[in-house]
Motif scaffolding. Structure first.
Motif, PDB file in Angstrom:
ATOM      1  N   LEU A  53       4.439  -6.130  -4.181  1.00  0.00           N
ATOM      2  CA  LEU A  53       3.766  -4.826  -4.191  1.00  0.00           C
ATOM      3  C   LEU A  53       4.779  -3.726  -4.497  1.00  0.00           C
ATOM      4  CD1 LEU A  53       1.307  -4.713  -1.149  1.00  0.00           C
ATOM      5  CD2 LEU A  53       0.739  -4.599  -3.567  1.00  0.00           C
ATOM      6  N   TYR A  98       4.846 -11.889  -0.482  1.00  0.00           N
ATOM      7  CA  TYR A  98       4.995 -10.787   0.470  1.00  0.00           C
ATOM      8  C   TYR A  98       3.955 -10.952   1.567  1.00  0.00           C
ATOM      9  CZ  TYR A  98       0.972  -8.544  -1.858  1.00  0.00           C
ATOM     10  OH  TYR A  98      -0.268  -8.264  -2.384  1.00  0.00           O
ATOM     11  N   THR A  99       4.208 -10.302   2.679  1.00  0.00           N
ATOM     12  CA  THR A  99       3.243 -10.238   3.775  1.00  0.00           C
ATOM     13  C   THR A  99       2.675  -8.835   3.773  1.00  0.00           C
ATOM     14  OG1 THR A  99       4.574 -11.805   5.045  1.00  0.00           O
ATOM     15  CG2 THR A  99       2.917 -10.523   6.261  1.00  0.00           C
ATOM     16  N   TYR A 100       1.358  -8.749   3.798  1.00  0.00           N
ATOM     17  CA  TYR A 100       0.696  -7.450   3.718  1.00  0.00           C
ATOM     18  C   TYR A 100       0.202  -7.017   5.091  1.00  0.00           C
ATOM     19  CZ  TYR A 100      -2.286  -3.730   1.954  1.00  0.00           C
ATOM     20  OH  TYR A 100      -2.860  -2.516   1.707  1.00  0.00           O
ATOM     21  N   ASP A 101       0.354  -5.739   5.378  1.00  0.00           N
ATOM     22  CA  ASP A 101      -0.223  -5.118   6.555  1.00  0.00           C
ATOM     23  C   ASP A 101       0.127  -5.898   7.819  1.00  0.00           C
ATOM     24  OD1 ASP A 101      -1.661  -3.066   7.788  1.00  0.00           O
ATOM     25  OD2 ASP A 101      -3.563  -4.135   7.622  1.00  0.00           O
ATOM     26  N   PRO A 127      -0.704 -12.284   0.537  1.00  0.00           N
ATOM     27  CA  PRO A 127      -1.001 -11.445  -0.628  1.00  0.00           C
ATOM     28  C   PRO A 127      -2.381 -11.782  -1.188  1.00  0.00           C
ATOM     29  CG  PRO A 127       0.939 -12.834  -1.027  1.00  0.00           C
ATOM     30  CD  PRO A 127       0.458 -13.126   0.345  1.00  0.00           C
TER      31      PRO A 127
END
Length: 153
Positions: A11, A57-60, A65
């Motif tokens: 991101l 990536y790790t989101y929130d 993702p």
């Protein structure tokens, strides 16, 4: 020649930077490398490579993702007993328990394919600084050592 695939999701650009550093280290070791963004990669292609590295990536709050959900789910449909893998990712330690959980999730999913984990998961805070670059070099060296040991058996 040994072939490696590096699949990434990003991101902020941090994970693509991690992927590029992994690729650079592979190339310094005369490994032929292919780079793919996760939403453009079908899991079936993993069968064509000796080494596979995922960089999600790790989101929130610990979410995988979104553009990698199909890829993640499709890992359950294949077996990769001859493939050596590693998983690395950039995150933000600000998220505490949710820091880089996608790295562990993708590693577990790859392990379920019967692939061989070539090194410990690598979790990096934010953009890869000089210290992280050293960790990435060690990560790639360990993957290559595991692969060489597998081949020599």
């Amino acid at each position: 020649m040994t072939n490696a695939l590096v699949v990434y999701a990003t991101l902020t650009g941090n994970n693509e930077a991690v992927a590029d550093l992994i690729i650079s280290n592979f190339q310094q070791n005369n490994i032929n490398v292919t780079k793919k963004e996760i939403s453009l990669c079908d899991v079936q292609i993993l069968r064509e490579f000796d080494l596979v590295v995922l960089v999600p990536y790790t989101y929130d709050q610990g979410a995988l993702p979104e553009e990698g959900l199909d890829f993640y789910d499709d890992l359950a449909l294949i077996k990769l007993p001859e493939t050596v893998y590693g998983v690395a990712g950039s995150g933000d330690v600000f998220y505490g328990d949710d820091y880089c959980v996608a790295v562990d999730a993708f590693s577990s999913a790859l392990g379920a394919t019967e692939a061989i984990q070539g090194t410990n998961n690598l979790k990096l805070n934010l953009y890869p600084d000089t210290a992280a670059q050293g960790q990435i070099k060690t990560f790639v060296e360990q993957l290559l050592l595991t692969f060489q040991n597998k081949v020599s058996k």
